[in-house]
Scaffold this motif. Structure first.
Motif, PDB file in Angstrom:
ATOM      1  N   GLY A   1     -36.341  -4.002  53.330  1.00 53.00           N
ATOM      2  CA  GLY A   1     -36.454  -5.454  53.293  1.00 53.00           C
ATOM      3  C   GLY A   1     -35.135  -6.151  53.583  1.00 53.00           C
ATOM      4  N   TYR A   2     -34.022  -5.399  53.526  1.00 60.23           N
ATOM      5  CA  TYR A   2     -32.706  -5.986  53.799  1.00 60.23           C
ATOM      6  C   TYR A   2     -32.193  -5.619  55.188  1.00 60.23           C
ATOM      7  N   GLU A   3     -33.113  -5.280  56.113  1.00 58.26           N
ATOM      8  CA  GLU A   3     -32.729  -4.971  57.483  1.00 58.26           C
ATOM      9  C   GLU A   3     -31.967  -6.163  58.079  1.00 58.26           C
ATOM     10  N   LEU A   4     -30.888  -5.869  58.757  1.00 61.48           N
ATOM     11  CA  LEU A   4     -30.092  -6.916  59.412  1.00 61.48           C
ATOM     12  C   LEU A   4     -30.669  -7.187  60.802  1.00 61.48           C
ATOM     13  N   ASP A   5     -30.070  -8.153  61.491  1.00 59.87           N
ATOM     14  CA  ASP A   5     -30.529  -8.543  62.829  1.00 59.87           C
ATOM     15  C   ASP A   5     -30.541  -7.319  63.762  1.00 59.87           C
ATOM     16  N   PRO A   6     -31.720  -6.949  64.284  1.00 56.00           N
ATOM     17  CA  PRO A   6     -31.778  -5.769  65.179  1.00 56.00           C
ATOM     18  C   PRO A   6     -30.903  -5.913  66.420  1.00 56.00           C
ATOM     19  N   ASP A   7     -30.629  -7.155  66.842  1.00 58.03           N
ATOM     20  CA  ASP A   7     -29.742  -7.349  67.999  1.00 58.03           C
ATOM     21  C   ASP A   7     -28.297  -7.000  67.677  1.00 58.03           C
ATOM     22  N   VAL A   8     -27.964  -6.957  66.380  1.00 54.90           N
ATOM     23  CA  VAL A   8     -26.617  -6.549  65.960  1.00 54.90           C
ATOM     24  C   VAL A   8     -26.610  -5.051  65.667  1.00 54.90           C
ATOM     25  N   VAL A   9     -27.591  -4.591  64.906  1.00 49.78           N
ATOM     26  CA  VAL A   9     -27.629  -3.193  64.450  1.00 49.78           C
ATOM     27  C   VAL A   9     -27.815  -2.227  65.624  1.00 49.78           C
ATOM     28  N   LYS A  10     -28.629  -2.624  66.584  1.00 50.08           N
ATOM     29  CA  LYS A  10     -28.921  -1.788  67.764  1.00 50.08           C
ATOM     30  C   LYS A  10     -29.288  -0.372  67.324  1.00 50.08           C
ATOM     31  N   ASP A  11     -28.583   0.653  67.813  1.00 54.72           N
ATOM     32  CA  ASP A  11     -28.987   2.024  67.458  1.00 54.72           C
ATOM     33  C   ASP A  11     -28.140   2.623  66.335  1.00 54.72           C
ATOM     34  N   THR A  12     -27.424   1.801  65.584  1.00 53.21           N
ATOM     35  CA  THR A  12     -26.678   2.304  64.426  1.00 53.21           C
ATOM     36  C   THR A  12     -27.670   2.841  63.386  1.00 53.21           C
ATOM     37  N   PRO A  13     -27.470   4.089  62.895  1.00 53.13           N
ATOM     38  CA  PRO A  13     -28.434   4.634  61.932  1.00 53.13           C
ATOM     39  C   PRO A  13     -28.466   3.876  60.605  1.00 53.13           C
ATOM     40  N   VAL A  14     -29.674   3.739  60.063  1.00 54.08           N
ATOM     41  CA  VAL A  14     -29.874   3.127  58.745  1.00 54.08           C
ATOM     42  C   VAL A  14     -30.474   4.193  57.832  1.00 54.08           C
ATOM     43  N   GLU A  15     -29.844   4.409  56.664  1.00 45.90           N
ATOM     44  CA  GLU A  15     -30.317   5.393  55.680  1.00 45.90           C
ATOM     45  C   GLU A  15     -30.726   4.615  54.423  1.00 45.90           C
TER      46      GLU A  15
END
Ligand code: SN0
Length: 313
Positions: free
Chosen positions: A205-219
């Motif tokens: 629910g705390y996902e950041l802007d996908p245009d910023v995160v791009k392909d950086t892994p989220v754990e």
């Protein structure tokens, strides 16, 4: 030349090395800014940004003038073609042009509203100044980014880096208030240009802007993310999808000594101000692993390298 985002850095490692050299001899370029004025406009509170940017300007021989625009300026109209018969007294068009006559550089802090996502994503105040000002503009935290902070973070990580390729974790932590995404966004954009294993961890629910995160892994498992980390960079942010909302204040996400014990004796970083025993436990903030004070010190050299580049452009 403007400094509006991390994208305005052409050579990140070059700027970091130059900033580290400046730190050793901060007054070396004190003639560069002689008889030049920098105007610092604050629409929001500040401690580090306000003092370190003034300090950086003074080190370069510039004269800073500061205005708390949020409380002391006329309320600014941002829309084009408005009939200004309501509360707003002055259009940003005139304000930006007038301030440009008094200042050789304009630096602006204007936080996200956290209520209007579309307007926040447009960085309304910063971009209007960049559009109408006739002098260079510097971002001192906009609704989208805080690139002076991220550059200071890069300097601090370079000074504290291990011998191996570092593992860097950006961890969300709980907070009682809804906070902006700017610090996290610029940190991510800076890290995407570093030689490092970089992971973001936050509750669902705390996902950041996908245009910023791009392909950086989220754990989503914080403790798993912390394994073998060399740097733990902590920041709270409000929800991006459910824009500006605090959807959880899960205390289990606070940074504690037990969690730091899972890391590779990681350095603890935070941009400050930080809520003790909400975001991070005293035992971590007061430990030798915390480098937050030096991180704040590096705000001067981050601002100084940016102003030096602007004065030389
Ligand atoms: C700001 C933010 O963007 O999160 C500025 C950080 C440099 N932080 C806060 O507003 C914290 C306020 C608080 O009450 O803890």
């Amino acid at each position: 030349m403007n400094y509006l985002s991390i994208k305005d850095i052409d050579d990140l490692s070059g700027w970091v090395q130059e900033a580290i050299a400046l730190k050793k001899d901060p007054l070396k370029y004190q003639d560069l800014g002689k008889n030049k004025t920098i105007g610092l406009l604050f629409f929001n509170n500040s401690l580090r940004t306000r003092l370190s940017t003034q300090k950086a300007a003074l080190n370069l021989g510039m004269d800073p003038i500061v205005m708390n625009f949020g409380s002391e300026g006329w309320a600014l109209e941002l829309e084009d073609g408005t009939v200004m018969d309501q509360g707003k007294s002055e259009h940003i068009k005139e304000a930006a042009q007038v301030i440009s006559q008094f200042c050789d550089v304009i630096a602006i802090r204007a936080f996200a509203s956290l209520t209007d996502k579309e307007k926040d994503l447009k960085e309304e105040i910063l971009s209007a100044f960049a559009r109408y000002a006739t002098v260079p503009v510097v971002n001192m935290e906009s609704s989208v980014g805080h690139p002076l902070q991220a550059l200071a973070d890069a300097i601090t990580m370079e000074e504290n880096k291990p011998a191996h390729r570092p593992k860097v974790v950006l961890s969300w932590a709980p907070h009682p208030k809804a906070l902006p995404h700017a610090v996290a966004n610029s940190f991510i954009e800076m890290m995407q240009r570093q030689e490092a294993d970089f992971v973001i961890t936050h509750p669902e629910g705390y996902e950041l802007d996908p245009d910023v995160v791009k392909d950086t892994p989220v754990e989503y498992d914080q403790e798993l993310a912390f394994e073998n980390a060399d740097f733990i960079y902590t920041k709270n942010w409000s929800s991006f999808n459910d824009y500006g909302k605090v959807i959880s204040q899960d205390k289990n996400w606070m940074i504690t000594g037990d969690k730091m014990a899972k890391t590779n004796q990681a350095k603890f970083m935070h941009c400050l101000p930080v809520r003790r025993n909400v975001v991070v436990a005293d035992e971590v903030l007061d430990s030798d692993q915390s480098i937050v004070i030096e991180q704040a010190n590096n705000r001067t050299y981050s601002a100084q390298i940016v102003l030096k580049k602007i004065l030389e452009a």
